[in-house]
Each structure stands twice: as structure tokens, then as C-alpha cells.
Design an enzyme around this catalytic site. Structure first.
Site, PDB file in Angstrom:
ATOM      1  N   ASN A  74      33.819  54.605  64.449  1.00  0.00           N
ATOM      2  CA  ASN A  74      33.406  53.796  65.579  1.00  0.00           C
ATOM      3  C   ASN A  74      32.694  52.526  65.108  1.00  0.00           C
ATOM      4  OD1 ASN A  74      32.937  53.174  68.352  1.00  0.00           O
ATOM      5  ND2 ASN A  74      32.830  55.366  68.790  1.00  0.00           N
ATOM      6  N   HIS A 104      19.345  52.676  42.734  1.00  0.00           N
ATOM      7  CA  HIS A 104      18.639  51.900  41.719  1.00  0.00           C
ATOM      8  C   HIS A 104      17.744  52.816  40.888  1.00  0.00           C
ATOM      9  CE1 HIS A 104      19.836  48.174  43.737  1.00  0.00           C
ATOM     10  NE2 HIS A 104      19.661  48.853  44.852  1.00  0.00           N
ATOM     11  N   THR A 154      19.939  63.677  52.619  1.00  0.00           N
ATOM     12  CA  THR A 154      19.530  63.450  51.232  1.00  0.00           C
ATOM     13  C   THR A 154      20.033  64.531  50.289  1.00  0.00           C
ATOM     14  OG1 THR A 154      17.437  64.611  51.576  1.00  0.00           O
ATOM     15  CG2 THR A 154      17.442  62.230  51.975  1.00  0.00           C
TER      16      THR A 154
END
Length: 177
Positions: A74, A104, A154
Site C-alpha cells: 500500500n 551502522h 527488532t
């Protein structure tokens, strides 16, 4: 870069590939005809079966995105694909979903070098990712999982579960019949 090693994002080849992806996503995002937009997306993605996406869409490279059959995305999604993002079949992605493979170094001195690295993301078959969800680098989502709206994923998500929250946690199991 694709294997998760440190890389220099200012590398000329990588800069060229990102520029090419931005030009292609601009064409995708301004194309009103859904069928023509689908063809443009097929030219951008690394591998694809049947798919449909709504604009706007942003990505780093595009060629590192792989989708199976009956993929739907979407509005207003962002995929940072420095490593592979791989979807199974029949996946649905709601508005505003972000999927990140780029990351990073944690050490400030290493970050100051400007180098980055990535971790791939994989999404199984029949997965639904709710609006505004964020999928972090290195996450695998199992078959038939549901990611609730606004979830920040996560860690890996087991198959047949609903996860939600920040950080996302299992809310319930989905029992197959």
C-alpha cells in the site's frame, strides 16, 4: 555489502545504483496507471512474480528486493535494501511500512568512518504487515505471521503469531485449522 560486511556508501558504483533507483521510483510514484506502474516496479525489483504497489515508494537500490506471487504494498512504504529483502508468496504490506536492512556501527569512532553495513530481512508466505510497522535489520518473519500496526520489530517473529508493540512482542498465537 550484500554479505553484511562494512562498505563505503560513497562508492561510485553504489552512488550510481542509488541514483538509478531514485529515478525509477520517481517514475513509479508519478505513474497513474496501475498496470504500467507494476511494469516499472518489475524493472526495479531483483525478482518478482505477480505484484501490485501503490505510490509512493522509496528504496535504496531496488534490485535487492525480491517478492513472491500475489505481493501487495500500500501507500508510502520505504525499503532500505542494502542487503536483501525477501518476501514469500501472498504477502500484504499496509501503508507507511518501513523495512530497514541498513545499519551502522555502535562504536562512535567506527561510525565516524562513514562506513555502514547491513543485515538481510526475510518475510515468509502469507504474512500481513500492518500500517506504520518498522522491520529492523536482520529480522526474519515466519509464515502466516501478522505484524500489528505501529509495531517495531527488532527480533525474529515465529510463524503463526501476531506481534505488536515497541519493541514488538508476541500478542497471540494463530492456530491453523
Amino acid at each position: 555489502m550484500l554479505r553484511g560486511g562494512m562498505y563505503d556508501p560513497s562508492d561510485k558504483e553504489l552512488m550510481y545504483l542509488r541514483k538509478r533507483a531514485r529515478e525509477q521510483t520517481h517514475r513509479i510514484n508519478t505513474e497513474a496507471d496501475g498496470a504500467r506502474r507494476t511494469e516499472l516496479v518489475k524493472d526495479l525489483f531483483g525478482s518478482r512474480e505477480s505484484l501490485y504497489i501503490e505510490p509512493s515508494f522509496r528504496c535504496d537500490y531496488g534490485e535487492n528486493i525480491h517478492v513472491g506471487t500475489d505481493f501487495f504494498m500500500n501507500f508510502d512504504c520505504v525499503f532500505l535494501d542494502v542487503c536483501e529483502i525477501r518476501f514469500g508468496d501472498r504477502c500484504q504490506v499496509a501503508p507507511g511500512v518501513h523495512i530497514y536492512t541498513a545499519t551502522h556501527p555502535l562504536d562512535a569512532k567506527d561510525r565516524a568512518s562513514g562506513k555502514e553495513f547491513g543485515k538481510p530481512v526475510s518475510v515468509g508466505d502469507d504474512v500481513w504487515i500492518g500500517g506504520g510497522a518498522i522491520i529492523n535489520p536482520g529480522v526474519s518473519i515466519g509464515d502466516r505471521a501478522v505484524i500489528a500496526s505501529g509495531a517495531v520489530v527488532t527480533k525474529d517473529v515465529p510463524a503463526d503469531t501476531v506481534v505488536g508493540g515497541n519493541p514488538a512482542r508476541i500478542i497471540r498465537n494463530i492456530w491453523q485449522t
